[in-house]
Write a protein that holds these residues in place. Structure first.
Motif, mmCIF file in Angstrom:
data_model
loop_
_atom_site.group_PDB
_atom_site.id
_atom_site.type_symbol
_atom_site.label_atom_id
_atom_site.label_comp_id
_atom_site.label_asym_id
_atom_site.label_seq_id
_atom_site.Cartn_x
_atom_site.Cartn_y
_atom_site.Cartn_z
ATOM 1 N N ASP A 104 32.351 38.385 -0.997
ATOM 2 C CA ASP A 104 33.215 37.365 -0.399
ATOM 3 C C ASP A 104 33.722 37.783 0.975
ATOM 4 O O ASP A 104 34.712 37.241 1.465
ATOM 5 N N GLY A 105 33.039 38.748 1.577
ATOM 6 C CA GLY A 105 33.507 39.280 2.854
ATOM 7 C C GLY A 105 32.744 38.721 4.037
ATOM 8 O O GLY A 105 32.381 37.547 4.076
ATOM 9 N N ALA A 106 32.486 39.584 5.002
ATOM 10 C CA ALA A 106 31.848 39.182 6.261
ATOM 11 C C ALA A 106 30.457 38.599 6.023
ATOM 12 O O ALA A 106 29.775 38.966 5.053
ATOM 13 N N LYS A 107 30.063 37.696 6.891
ATOM 14 C CA LYS A 107 28.736 37.088 6.817
ATOM 15 C C LYS A 107 28.064 37.178 8.189
ATOM 16 O O LYS A 107 27.873 36.176 8.872
ATOM 17 N N PRO A 108 27.716 38.393 8.599
ATOM 18 C CA PRO A 108 27.084 38.571 9.911
ATOM 19 C C PRO A 108 25.657 38.039 9.919
ATOM 20 O O PRO A 108 25.033 37.847 8.862
ATOM 21 N N ASP A 109 25.146 37.811 11.117
ATOM 22 C CA ASP A 109 23.740 37.428 11.256
ATOM 23 C C ASP A 109 22.859 38.607 10.857
ATOM 24 O O ASP A 109 23.183 39.766 11.128
ATOM 25 N N GLY A 110 21.753 38.333 10.236
ATOM 26 C CA GLY A 110 20.830 39.389 9.840
ATOM 27 C C GLY A 110 20.863 39.622 8.342
ATOM 28 O O GLY A 110 21.668 39.051 7.599
ATOM 29 N N ALA A 111 19.956 40.471 7.886
ATOM 30 C CA ALA A 111 19.822 40.763 6.458
ATOM 31 C C ALA A 111 21.122 41.339 5.908
ATOM 32 O O ALA A 111 21.725 42.236 6.511
ATOM 33 N N ARG A 112 21.548 40.817 4.763
ATOM 34 C CA ARG A 112 22.814 41.252 4.163
ATOM 35 C C ARG A 112 22.583 41.799 2.760
ATOM 36 O O ARG A 112 21.891 41.183 1.940
ATOM 37 N N VAL A 113 23.177 42.956 2.498
ATOM 38 C CA VAL A 113 23.171 43.567 1.177
ATOM 39 C C VAL A 113 24.555 43.328 0.586
ATOM 40 O O VAL A 113 25.540 43.914 1.039
ATOM 41 N N ALA A 114 24.641 42.444 -0.406
ATOM 42 C CA ALA A 114 25.934 42.039 -0.948
ATOM 43 C C ALA A 114 26.366 42.972 -2.072
ATOM 44 O O ALA A 114 25.558 43.395 -2.903
ATOM 45 N N VAL A 115 27.665 43.264 -2.085
ATOM 46 C CA VAL A 115 28.253 44.161 -3.077
ATOM 47 C C VAL A 115 29.368 43.405 -3.795
ATOM 48 O O VAL A 115 30.281 42.884 -3.154
ATOM 49 N N ALA A 116 29.297 43.350 -5.120
ATOM 50 C CA ALA A 116 30.309 42.645 -5.894
ATOM 51 C C ALA A 116 31.633 43.392 -5.850
ATOM 52 O O ALA A 116 31.698 44.589 -5.529
ATOM 53 N N ALA A 117 32.678 42.696 -6.214
ATOM 54 C CA ALA A 117 34.025 43.255 -6.136
ATOM 55 C C ALA A 117 34.209 44.420 -7.109
ATOM 56 O O ALA A 117 33.612 44.472 -8.185
ATOM 57 N N ALA A 118 35.052 45.346 -6.703
ATOM 58 C CA ALA A 118 35.532 46.405 -7.585
ATOM 59 C C ALA A 118 37.047 46.267 -7.675
ATOM 60 O O ALA A 118 37.715 46.026 -6.661
ATOM 61 N N VAL A 119 37.560 46.390 -8.878
ATOM 62 C CA VAL A 119 38.999 46.279 -9.103
ATOM 63 C C VAL A 119 39.475 47.570 -9.743
ATOM 64 O O VAL A 119 38.901 48.033 -10.735
ATOM 65 N N ALA A 120 40.502 48.163 -9.152
ATOM 66 C CA ALA A 120 41.043 49.421 -9.666
ATOM 67 C C ALA A 120 42.327 49.156 -10.429
ATOM 68 O O ALA A 120 43.248 48.530 -9.903
ATOM 69 N N ASP A 121 42.383 49.596 -11.673
ATOM 70 C CA ASP A 121 43.591 49.469 -12.480
ATOM 71 C C ASP A 121 44.474 50.686 -12.262
ATOM 72 O O ASP A 121 44.051 51.819 -12.487
ATOM 73 N N GLY A 122 45.688 50.465 -11.832
ATOM 74 C CA GLY A 122 46.598 51.583 -11.657
ATOM 75 C C GLY A 122 46.631 52.058 -10.225
ATOM 76 O O GLY A 122 45.609 52.132 -9.546
ATOM 77 N N SER A 123 47.797 52.399 -9.736
ATOM 78 C CA SER A 123 47.970 52.739 -8.323
ATOM 79 C C SER A 123 47.390 54.090 -7.959
ATOM 80 O O SER A 123 47.267 54.407 -6.781
ATOM 81 N N THR A 124 46.997 54.906 -8.942
ATOM 82 C CA THR A 124 46.502 56.239 -8.609
ATOM 83 C C THR A 124 44.985 56.314 -8.546
ATOM 84 O O THR A 124 44.449 57.351 -8.219
ATOM 85 N N VAL A 125 44.274 55.236 -8.856
ATOM 86 C CA VAL A 125 42.822 55.320 -8.886
ATOM 87 C C VAL A 125 42.251 55.504 -7.492
ATOM 88 O O VAL A 125 41.388 56.328 -7.267
ATOM 89 N N LEU A 126 42.754 54.742 -6.525
ATOM 90 C CA LEU A 126 42.258 54.845 -5.162
ATOM 91 C C LEU A 126 43.268 55.577 -4.313
ATOM 92 O O LEU A 126 44.179 54.974 -3.769
ATOM 93 N N THR A 127 43.118 56.870 -4.199
ATOM 94 C CA THR A 127 44.000 57.677 -3.382
ATOM 95 C C THR A 127 43.262 58.073 -2.123
ATOM 96 O O THR A 127 42.133 58.519 -2.189
ATOM 97 N N ALA A 128 43.900 57.877 -0.995
ATOM 98 C CA ALA A 128 43.268 58.226 0.270
ATOM 99 C C ALA A 128 43.622 59.654 0.631
ATOM 100 O O ALA A 128 44.707 59.933 1.104
ATOM 101 N N PRO A 129 42.742 60.625 0.375
ATOM 102 C CA PRO A 129 43.050 61.999 0.683
ATOM 103 C C PRO A 129 43.183 62.227 2.177
ATOM 104 O O PRO A 129 42.458 61.643 2.971
#
Length: 275
Positions: A104-129
């Motif tokens: 559901d993101g950007a739609k640039p011109d050219g071949a596109r490799v689409a990636v489905a959504a990922a949802v993280a449960d809990g505030s500690t799953v995605l930590t930016a080191p």
């Protein structure tokens, strides 16, 4: 030759139509969240697959926001550096440009490799080191206190650390990229257990005489990653090789080491460490 589904048409296209011709891979993200991190992992997988086939790659990141946090978290997951692409450029005569985007993101011109959504449960799953002074929660908004060190497990509970954020990478690779993923602590913990088990097994197999990757196994691996970048298929091959009756352990080691050039899970990391 690697073929990838172009999301514009749903048809497979050659990822590198000109042999040895430069291919540009652009990762498009809209912030720092689970989906953006998944886009980065898929883009990294695509770069690795192209390079394994002898194709030179120019990897670029187009990020609307959250660039420092995303870069730090992606690096912890083994994503190799992507150049910043803040302004339009004339290109370098690429034979192909591949855009890796959220569904559901950007739609640039050219071949596109689409990636489905990922949802993280809990505030500690995605930590930016190593983020400058804060990190963000699983939804990509809000402050969650000091950034965790790069060695923190993205699925660990608050106040705890674990050896390897590559568990999150494995959890993401364990699902087809066109299937939504829910990253809850149980999923990441399960991936961490698989990763630890495989690393220990690879270290044990390394002590036996080396044997080549069987031709049939090598063909299955190549078929999987060249057929629409099927990481799940590659992982299935590893599961089969681990339990294959009569296969020399030296061949198991070489198979896992070979596949890890694509997967980027550092499966040989524990070589030489005590059991």
């Amino acid at each position: 030759m690697l073929r990838i589904t172009d999301a514009r048409t749903g048809h497979l296209v050659d990822a590198a139509p000109v042999r040895r011709g430069l291919t540009r891979v652009e990762a498009h993200t809209e912030g720092f969240d689970a989906t953006a991190l998944r886009v980065m992992v898929v883009a990294d997988l695509l770069v690795r697959a192209l390079e394994l086939g002898g194709t030179p790659v120019w990897a670029l990141l187009r990020a609307d926001r959250g660039r420092p946090e995303l870069r730090a978290a992606a690096a912890a997951l083994g994503v190799r550096p992507f150049e910043d692409d803040r302004q339009p450029d004339p290109g370098l005569g690429e034979a192909r440009i591949l855009h890796v985007v959220g569904e559901d993101g950007a739609k640039p011109d050219g071949a596109r490799v689409a990636v489905a959504a990922a949802v993280a449960d809990g505030s500690t799953v995605l930590t930016a080191p190593d983020a400058p002074d804060s990190t963000r929660n699983a939804s990509g908004t809000g402050r969650e206190g000091p950034a965790a060190p790069a060695s923190a497990d993205p699925g660990a509970a608050p106040g705890t650390t674990a050896p390897d954020p590559a568990a999150l990478r494995l959890a993401l690779l364990s699902h087809p990229r066109d299937t939504p993923v829910r990253l809850d602590p149980a999923a990441v913990t399960g991936a961490a257990r698989t990763l630890a088990h495989w690393r220990r097994a690879v270290a044990d197999w390394a002590s036996t005489p080396s044997r080549p990757v069987p031709d049939a196994v090598r063909a299955r691996l190549r078929s999987a990653w060249e057929n629409d970048l099927d990481a799940v298929g590659v992982l299935d091959v590893l599961h089969d090789v681990e339990h294959a009756h009569g296969l020399p352990d030296g061949a198991r080691f070489e198979t896992f080491a070979h596949a890890d050039r694509l997967l980027g899970l550092e499966l040989t990391r524990d070589l030489g460490t005590p059991a």
